[in-house]
Design an enzyme around this catalytic site. Structure first.
Site, mmCIF file in Angstrom:
data_model
loop_
_atom_site.group_PDB
_atom_site.id
_atom_site.type_symbol
_atom_site.label_atom_id
_atom_site.label_comp_id
_atom_site.label_asym_id
_atom_site.label_seq_id
_atom_site.Cartn_x
_atom_site.Cartn_y
_atom_site.Cartn_z
ATOM 1 N N TYR A 1 -1.869 -1.428 10.676
ATOM 2 C CA TYR A 1 -1.831 -1.539 9.210
ATOM 3 C C TYR A 1 -0.506 -1.004 8.668
ATOM 4 C CZ TYR A 1 -3.696 -1.169 4.407
ATOM 5 O OH TYR A 1 -3.913 -1.292 3.051
ATOM 6 N N SER B 1 0.864 -1.181 0.000
ATOM 7 C CA SER B 1 0.000 0.000 0.000
ATOM 8 C C SER B 1 0.900 1.230 0.000
ATOM 9 C CB SER B 1 -0.837 -0.020 1.293
ATOM 10 O OG SER B 1 -1.415 1.241 1.564
#
Ligand code: NAD
Length: 250
Positions: free
Chosen positions: A145, A132
């Site tokens: 995350y 990401s």
């Protein structure tokens, strides 16, 4: 890249019941690979299997002993399954932090650890890690995350260094916001919370940092993944490929 480039290859895709993972599974089948679709969502996998011919494997990736029991005689691994939890660090539940790290970092390690023997024996392998922009930069309230994605970046590079002599490449793909169920739910709830339209949520909130003011489509990520799995990409390894509409350009 023409359809069939991956014929004879066996691929494992995690989180294949939804979003990016589903698009990757479909695309790899279209390229000729035999795909093992892994997810904890049995209904989602069954739905996928109505669209393309995949082997379904229902597994909760937070259960690492179950991960070790997967059939890992595969040539391609797409580590994709993931989830988000938003909370300031002081309020972040430690159990949730640990769970996210297991699913998004430890499970990929276990899967690759188990698959490398088959890849090395065949002298060919591809590991694609769906990271990401949060593998490169941080945002507040996303401790688990961001930590998991930064960890995945490091793991990917180590796989690249160890696999190089065996024809195995490892790369990360780093998207910004992709139009998946996860993001679509956030758009709807943010529109309600802010009293603005869904288009305004996308432009003003989600894509504030991006140069391209549109969501990325799962198929775009899947095409990139398929390319990284091709022989044409055999020199690309240890890389992190931004697909972020300019999100990290400034
Ligand atoms: P999604 O929610 O649509 O799909 C995620 C899939 O992972 C689901 O099918 C879910 O069941 C599965 N999963 C979650 N926990 C699991 C577990 N414990 N065991 C087995 N399966 C599990 O999400 P998505 O948007 O397609 O995200 C896929 C990946 O892409 C994630 O790693 C995410 O971090 C990454 N990513 C997404 C975006 C985005 O904007 N959507 C952006 C950058 C990176």
């Amino acid at each position: 890249m023409s359809a069939g480039d991956l014929s004879g290859r066996r691929a494992l895709v995690t989180g294949a019941a939804s979003g990016i993972g589903r698009a990757c599974a479909v695309r790899l089948v279209e390229e000729g690979a035999a795909v093992v679709a892994v997810d904890q969502d049995a209904d989602g996998l069954a739905e996928l299997a109505k669209t393309v011919d995949v082997e379904q494997s229902v597994v909760d990736l937070s259960q690492l002993n179950d991960v070790d029991r997967l059939d890992l005689a595969v040539d391609i691994v797409v580590n994709n399954a993931g989830l988000q939890h938003v909370a300031p660090i002081q309020e972040f539940p430690p159990d949730r932090f640990s769970y996210i790290l297991r699913v998004m970092l430890e499970a990929p390690f276990r899967i690759v650890r188990g698959a490398l023997g088959h890849m090395y024996a065949g002298g060919w392998g591809r590991v694609v890690n769906i990271s990401s922009v949060h593998g490169m930069v941080a945002s507040p309230y996303k401790a688990a995350y961001v930590a998991a994605k930064h960890g995945l970046e490091g793991l990917s590079k180590v796989i690249a260094l160890e696999g190089a002599d065996h024809g195995v490449t490892s790369n990360c793909v780093n998207p910004a916001y992709v139009r998946t169920p996860l993001v679509e739910n956030q758009i709807a709830s943010q529109a309600k919370a802010h009293g603005i339209t869904e288009d305004e949520v996308i432009e003003r909130i989600m894509l504030e940092r991006a140069a391209l003011k549109r969501l990325i489509e799962p198929d775009e990520v899947a095409s990139f993944v398929a390319y990284l799995c091709s022989d044409a990409a055999s020199s690309i390894t240890g890389s992190s490929m931004r697909m972020d509409g300019g999100w990290t350009a400034h």
